[in-house]
Write a protein that holds these residues in place. Structure first.
Motif: not given
Length: 165
Positions: A25-41
């Motif tokens: 991704s061209s996004g920011m890893a910590p934000l992606i990880r946080a969103v992903l954690s919310n969505l899939i655990g």
């Protein structure tokens, strides 16, 4: 943010078949990880490698983007993240999923390129692929992707067959 329909089943099948899922991704890893954690655990999210821009957090809590490739207009030249897999002794089949301009650099390096159909009708990645003759598969959600990936991984179809060559 919403999880793409079919992603959980896609991820579960990949995990059960020892197929790594890597988010580039061209996004920011910590934000992606946080969103992903919310969505899939959190447990599942922590199992997925994320190759993206990073951040530094100052003592006062201020965030600053730490670009992977500062010379890239997106801070991350995605081709540089997938090309090392080409150099492996037994390179894997590279399935790449993209939806925009930031995916253009990686598009020609995928074995099977899936281009997401966007609701607004704009699709710079598909236009680029059409112009450059890069074969790709349009998809709306991951429920449409899973059977294609399964057919290649199981040997039922070849990359050439799924790309309709």
């Amino acid at each position: 943010m919403e999880l793409d329909p079919g992603f959980k089943a896609f991820y579960a099948w990949c995990k059960a078949n020892d197929i790594p899922v890597i988010i580039v991704s061209s996004g920011m890893a910590p934000l992606i990880r946080a969103v992903l954690s919310n969505l899939i655990g959190e447990e599942s999210a922590n199992e997925i490698e994320i190759i993206a821009n990073d951040v530094t957090i100052d003592a006062d809590g201020k965030w600053e983007i730490k670009y992977r490739h500062p010379s890239s207009g997106f801070g991350h030249d995605k081709s540089q993240s997938i090309l090392p897999y080409r150099d492996l002794a037994n390179p894997p089949t590279l399935f790449f999923f993209g939806d925009g301009v930031s995916d253009i650099s990686a598009a020609k390096h995928a074995d099977v390129l899936f281009v997401k159909v966007k609701g607004d009708g704009e699709n710079d990645l598909a236009a680029y692929c059409n112009r450059e003759g890069i074969k790709h598969i349009l998809f709306e959600d991951f429920s449409k992707v899973l059977p294609v990936v399964q057919s290649v991984v199981t040997g039922e179809k070849t990359v050439t067959q799924v790309l309709g060559a």
